[in-house]
Design an enzyme around this catalytic site. Structure first.
Site, PDB file in Angstrom:
ATOM      1  N   CYS A   1      43.615  43.040  38.590  1.00 41.61           N
ATOM      2  CA  CYS A   1      45.064  42.755  38.612  1.00 41.61           C
ATOM      3  C   CYS A   1      45.678  44.076  37.958  1.00 41.61           C
ATOM      4  CB  CYS A   1      45.488  41.376  37.635  1.00 41.61           C
ATOM      5  SG  CYS A   1      44.676  40.096  38.218  1.00 41.61           S
ATOM      6  N   GLN A   2      46.624  44.493  38.654  1.00 40.94           N
ATOM      7  CA  GLN A   2      47.413  45.847  38.282  1.00 40.94           C
ATOM      8  C   GLN A   2      48.848  45.332  37.681  1.00 40.94           C
ATOM      9  OE1 GLN A   2      45.431  46.120  41.082  1.00 40.94           O
ATOM     10  NE2 GLN A   2      43.724  46.889  39.658  1.00 40.94           N
TER      11      GLN A   2
END
Length: 337
Positions: A88-89
Site C-alpha cells: 500500500c502506497q
C-alpha cells in the site's frame, strides 16, 4: 524438512502477495496446509517455488485473478485463513489527509485482499503491514480498514507487534489485522521473548568473510566493496554510526540507517530491501543475504534465487518466519485445535 508441518485437522490457508514465503513458512511450521499462493514478481516466485515445491503458486497479477478462478482453486477445501501483506502506497508519512484510504487508487491491492476474503469466506484472515498504518490519517485509515471487513461479517482487531518479542533478532514493528467470522474474541500471540535475541546471537557461528569473499553456505557471499566505502566504514566500530567518519569523508545526506554498523549486543534494526550501507559489527563489509536471512529467522537451507539485489529485496520484504509461526499458532488456538 522444515517446510512440512504436522497435519492438524488439515487446516488450510491462502497466501496473498506471498513474496519469498516468510508468511507461508510460518504457517507451514504451525501445521497449516497451503491451498494456493499468489505473487507477481518473477524473482520472488523463483525463490518461493524452489522452497515450497508442493505448494500451488499463481504467478500473476492478482487483479487478473477472477472470482471464478479463485473458487476453482479452492474447490474441495474449507479455507481456514487468508494471510498476506498487500503493498500500500497511500499512507506515506506525508500522507493523504482528508482522502479516504479505500478510494486511493494506490491501494488497489488492499482492495484485492478484501475481494479474496469475500470470495473465499475464510474463518479468519491475517493482514500485515507497516506500523505507521495504525495511526495514519489520525487513525481514520485503520478504522476504515476495519469497517471494510466488518461489512463482510468479520470481527476485526489490530495491534502493532514487534518481531523481537517472538524470538526474531530484529526490531521490526508491523501492524497485524486479525479478523474472524466464527469467533468474537480475537487472540494475538503471547510474547515469548522478553529478553530479545541479538545480532551476535544470530550471526556469531556463520563462516567469517571479508569483502568479496564467498562461503559454501547458501547465499553467504560478501559484497565486493569499493576501497572508498571500506575506508569510510573503517572509522566505525560495533554499534557506531556515520558521525565517526571524518567530516571530509562523511556522507552529507541519505537514510540515517545507512553508514552504521549493527550493534552486536542488541537486536538488529529493521531489515529492508537495501542494506548495502549497513555494515557487519566486526567485519568491514555489508551483511550477506544469508546473514540478513538469519536476522529474519529463515533457516540456512532456505535458498534465495536470482541476483544479489533481488535476494536482499526478498529477505527485506518478508514476514519473519518465527513471527509468522507465532501468529499462526494464535489462529490455531482460536480454531481450537
Amino acid at each position: 524438512m522444515h517446510r512440512k508441518g504436522k497435519d492438524i485437522k488439515a487446516l488450510k490457508y491462502i497466501d496473498l502477495f506471498s513474496g519469498a514465503g516468510g508468511f507461508s513458512l510460518g504457517f507451514d511450521r504451525s501445521g497449516f496446509q497451503n491451498i494456493f499462493s499468489v505473487d507477481i514478481q518473477k524473482d520472488f516466485c523463483k525463490t518461493y517455488k524452489a522452497n515450497f515445491p508442493s505448494h500451488t503458486l499463481i504467478e500473476e497479477d492478482i487483479t487478473k485473478l477472477s472470482d471464478e478462478r479463485i473458487i476453482a482453486l479452492t474447490k474441495g477445501n474449507d479455507v481456514d485463513v487468508v494471510i498476506g501483506g498487500p503493498p500500500c502506497q497511500g499512507f506515506s508519512i506525508a500522507g493523504n489527509i482528508g482522502r479516504k484510504f479505500i478510494d486511493d487508487p494506490r491501494n488497489k491491492l488492499f482492495q484485492e485482499f478484501v475481494r479474496v476474503v469475500k470470495v473465499t469466506n475464510p474463518k479468519y484472515f491475517v493482514m500485515e503491514n507497516v506500523a505507521r498504518l495504525y495511526t495514519h490519517n489520525k487513525h481514520l485509515t485503520r478504522k476504515e480498514i476495519v469497517a471494510d471487513f466488518n461489512k463482510l461479517g468479520y470481527t476485526v482487531e489490530c495491534k502493532i507487534l514487534n518481531s523481537a518479542d517472538y524470538g526474531v533478532p530484529q526490531v521490526r514493528k508491523r501492524v497485524i489485522f486479525i479478523g474472524s467470522r466464527v469467533n468474537e474474541t480475537i487472540v494475538f500471540p503471547d510474547i515469548s521473548h522478553t529478553e530479545h535475541l541479538t545480532v551476535k546471537d544470530a550471526l556469531s557461528n556463520l563462516p567469517k568473510l571479508k569483502s568479496g569473499e564467498e562461503s559454501t553456505l547458501l547465499n553467504h557471499k560478501a559484497m565486493n566493496h569499493t576501497q572508498q566505502m571500506l575506508d569510510k566504514m573503517g572509522f566505525i566500530k560495533d554499534g557506531e554510526g556515520r558521525e565517526k567518519i571524518p567530516l571530509n569523508l562523511r556522507p552529507k545526506s541519505g537514510d540515517v540507517r545507512k553508514y552504521i554498523k549493527y550493534n552486536s549486543a542488541k537486536p538488529s534494526i529493521t531489515v529492508t530491501g537495501d542494506m548495502r550501507k549497513v555494515f557487519h559489527p566486526f567485519a568491514n563489509r555489508a551483511l550477506t543475504v544469508r546473514e540478513l536471512a538469519r536476522l529474519q529467522t529463515f533457516p540456512d537451507d532456505f535458498e534465495f534465487k536470482s541476483s544479489s539485489i533481488a535476494q536482499q529485496q526478498q529477505v527485506g520484504n518478508a514476514v519473519p518466519p518465527l513471527m509468522a509461526e507465532a501468529i499462526a499458532n494464535a489462529v490455531k488456538k482460536m480454531l481450537d485445535v
